[in-house]
Design an enzyme around this catalytic site. Structure first.
Site, mmCIF file in Angstrom:
data_model
loop_
_atom_site.group_PDB
_atom_site.id
_atom_site.type_symbol
_atom_site.label_atom_id
_atom_site.label_comp_id
_atom_site.label_asym_id
_atom_site.label_seq_id
_atom_site.Cartn_x
_atom_site.Cartn_y
_atom_site.Cartn_z
ATOM 1 N N LYS A 19 39.103 41.049 32.705
ATOM 2 C CA LYS A 19 38.943 42.407 33.231
ATOM 3 C C LYS A 19 39.971 43.354 32.587
ATOM 4 C CE LYS A 19 39.434 43.141 37.849
ATOM 5 N NZ LYS A 19 40.344 44.249 38.128
ATOM 6 N N ARG A 24 40.782 47.936 28.761
ATOM 7 C CA ARG A 24 41.566 48.479 27.641
ATOM 8 C C ARG A 24 40.721 48.682 26.400
ATOM 9 N NH1 ARG A 24 44.723 46.193 31.284
ATOM 10 N NH2 ARG A 24 46.964 46.559 31.384
ATOM 11 N N GLY A 90 42.013 49.986 40.462
ATOM 12 C CA GLY A 90 43.368 50.501 40.269
ATOM 13 C C GLY A 90 43.706 50.653 38.796
ATOM 14 N N ARG A 118 45.883 53.395 47.821
ATOM 15 C CA ARG A 118 46.854 52.660 46.990
ATOM 16 C C ARG A 118 47.837 53.621 46.330
ATOM 17 N NH1 ARG A 118 43.696 48.330 43.542
ATOM 18 N NH2 ARG A 118 45.829 47.704 43.073
ATOM 19 N N GLN A 165 50.110 48.087 34.770
ATOM 20 C CA GLN A 165 49.336 49.331 34.878
ATOM 21 C C GLN A 165 50.240 50.528 34.611
ATOM 22 O OE1 GLN A 165 47.385 49.150 38.690
ATOM 23 N NE2 GLN A 165 45.920 47.630 37.993
ATOM 24 N N ASP A 316 47.580 37.974 40.435
ATOM 25 C CA ASP A 316 46.195 38.025 40.922
ATOM 26 C C ASP A 316 45.691 36.650 41.374
ATOM 27 O OD1 ASP A 316 46.131 40.732 40.428
ATOM 28 O OD2 ASP A 316 45.292 40.507 38.423
ATOM 29 N N ARG A 347 47.053 41.707 50.633
ATOM 30 C CA ARG A 347 46.699 40.297 50.380
ATOM 31 C C ARG A 347 47.609 39.316 51.110
ATOM 32 N NH1 ARG A 347 44.767 40.742 44.025
ATOM 33 N NH2 ARG A 347 42.717 41.605 44.549
HETATM 34 C C1 S3P Z 1 46.449 44.839 35.844
HETATM 35 C C2 S3P Z 1 47.757 44.702 36.221
HETATM 36 C C3 S3P Z 1 48.184 44.111 37.505
HETATM 37 C C4 S3P Z 1 47.051 43.325 38.135
HETATM 38 C C5 S3P Z 1 45.741 44.067 38.115
HETATM 39 C C6 S3P Z 1 45.345 44.369 36.689
HETATM 40 C C7 S3P Z 1 46.142 45.450 34.537
HETATM 41 O O1 S3P Z 1 48.578 45.144 38.399
HETATM 42 O O2 S3P Z 1 47.381 42.953 39.462
HETATM 43 O O3 S3P Z 1 44.727 43.287 38.719
HETATM 44 O O4 S3P Z 1 45.015 45.322 34.027
HETATM 45 O O5 S3P Z 1 47.055 46.077 33.959
HETATM 46 P P1 S3P Z 1 50.035 45.841 38.317
HETATM 47 O O6 S3P Z 1 50.161 46.435 36.972
HETATM 48 O O7 S3P Z 1 50.015 46.895 39.369
HETATM 49 O O8 S3P Z 1 51.027 44.763 38.584
#
Ligand code: S3P
Length: 430
Positions: A19, A24, A90, A118, A165, A316, A347
């Site tokens: 994912k 990206r 997110g 969030r 993220q 995750d 969670r």
């Molecule tokens: C992700 C980063 C993680 C992860 C999310 C996907 C990403 O979150 O938990 O499912 O694709 O960059 P955080 O960057 O908030 O830790």
């Protein structure tokens, strides 16, 4: 959805693509110059949200099944005519806040009820420091958030939560910022953005400093369209791996799994617990390490501890790791995982509540949980809170528990794995 105990797990499966990498690929393809070809893209509610947002910014993308052709814009988007809806994702919201901060027009991002709750200030604050103008509910901590961007300058930022993220959002903004953008983090978060930026021709530097891991990049570098092949998602594969480990006599091969060290903490932990998990046919695919993972079930699992610095590499996977901990011998502890409280659901609460409903002894901590392992769980009604990873983790628990388990909202798996149940039932024998 009603589930009951299975006898054996056997076969081979290639779970859908990663994912994080799929999001990206669309975003970098859109900001590059020229065409980008994406193969084995993940088609799911989250990644389709990114695709929709990117198309609303005037980018042409042709999708045939899991293949995409993206017409790059050289980072020049069109002002969207409506609010951009990130649904449950997110990653879409936070990465796109970085992208939109570079554009001199007005845009508004929103999401579903979970996403609107969030925290966004973690990206809004540094993006404001770079010069973007952002506003929204709760002083712009919560969506909907509006953005008017352009004329950014690079900053040095300490990413204290080691969030990929946040790091990715700032790197995407930094691509159109004067000077250097530098991000340091206490522990290494997933590095797909950095790896993919390199594949698109961007120079960036990784260093170790007093604040931990540092990534530094100069602004106004051009990205050149390329080909991106997406490997199988280790977070999705983890559910199958756990199931095979818990059923004696099982043997499962998980094909083409991404085993990037910033992502494979679950597999390392499970080996530490005594589970049989082997990487075979290790190779590189588009700058990412990939392997076929062989899992054999039946080994007695031992309790284990997850330390704060280990959390980013298995964040995750903590719901499914918690299920394994409930079956291990001894007391397992997870600390430093407070970020779990602000994922698609709280969670920590969901794990504790559902494991208790299945008969496990669990103590809730502010930043994790303590699980007293035993050799069995009993069937229960599972509250998913609309969270895909809670649904999938407790579906696995339901397939090894005594008695029947009911999943209240199985449909929420569509966020990352629309065919989860079909794939699951294809490898189990009842
Ligand atoms: C992700 C980063 C993680 C992860 C999310 C996907 C990403 O979150 O938990 O499912 O694709 O960059 P955080 O960057 O908030 O830790």
């Amino acid at each position: 959805m009603e589930l009951s105990r299975v006898k054996l797990v056997k076969g081979q499966i290639r779970v859908p693509s990663d994912k994080s990498i799929s999001h990206r690929a669309v975003i970098l393809g859109a900001i590059a110059e020229g065409k980008t070809y994406v193969e084995d893209w993940l088609v799911s509610a989250d990644t389709l949200a990114t695709l929709r947002v990117i198309r609303s910014l005037g980018v042409k993308v042709v999708r045939k099944g899991t293949n995409l052709v993206i017409e790059g814009t050289d980072y020049t988007f069109r002002e969207p005519q409506d609010v951009l809806n990130c649904a449950n994702s997110g990653t879409t919201a936070r990465l796109m806040l970085g992208v939109l901060s570079t554009q001199p027009f007005f845009s508004v991002l929103t999401g579903d009820r979970s996403l609107r709750n969030r925290p966004m200030l973690r990206v809004v604050e540094p993006l404001r420091q770079m010069g973007a103008s952002l506003d929204g509910r709760h002083h712009a901590d919560k969506l909907p958030i509006c953005v008017r961007g352009g004329s950014l300058k690079g900053i040095s930022f300490f990413n204290k939560r080691a969030s990929a993220q946040v790091k990715s959002s700032l790197l995407l903004a930094g691509l159109r910022a004067e000077g250097y953008t530098e991000i340091s983090e206490p522990y290494s978060s997933r590095d797909h953005t950095e790896r993919m930026l390199k594949a698109f021709g961007v120079n960036l530097y990784k260093m170790e400093g007093k604040d931990g891991h540092i990534v530094k990049m100069e602004g106004f570098q051009k990205l050149y369209g390329t080909k991106v092949v997406c490997p199988a998602d280790p977070s999705s594969a983890a559910f199958f791996c756990a199931l095979a480990l818990l059923v004696e006599g099982s043997e499962l091969i998980l094909k083409d799994v991404l085993v990037n060290p910033t992502r494979d903490g679950f597999y390392r932990k499970v080996r530490q617990m005594g589970g049989h998990v082997e990487y075979t046919n290790l190779r590189e695919l588009g700058g990412e390490p990939v392997a076929d993972v062989v899992v054999r079930g039946g080994n007695r699992l031992k309790s284990v501890e997850v330390k704060p610095e280990e959390v980013p590499s298995l964040i995750d996977e903590l719901p499914i790791l918690a299920v394994l901990m409930a079956f291990a011998e001894g007391t397992s502890v997870v600390r430093g995982a407070q970020e779990l409280r602000v994922k698609e659901s709280d969670r920590i609460k969901a794990i504790v509540e559902n494991l208790r409903a299945m008969g496990a002894k669990v103590e809730e901590l502010e930043d994790g949980f303590i699980i007293e392992g035993s050799m069995s769980l009993k069937g229960a009604t599972i509250k998913t809170y609309g969270d895909h990873r809670i649904a999938m983790a407790f579906s696995v628990a339901g397939l090894v528990a005594q008695g029947k388990t009911y999943i209240d909202d199985p449909n929420c798996v569509k966020v990352s794995y629309p065919n989860f149940y079909k794939d699951l039932f294809s490898v189990v024998q009842t």
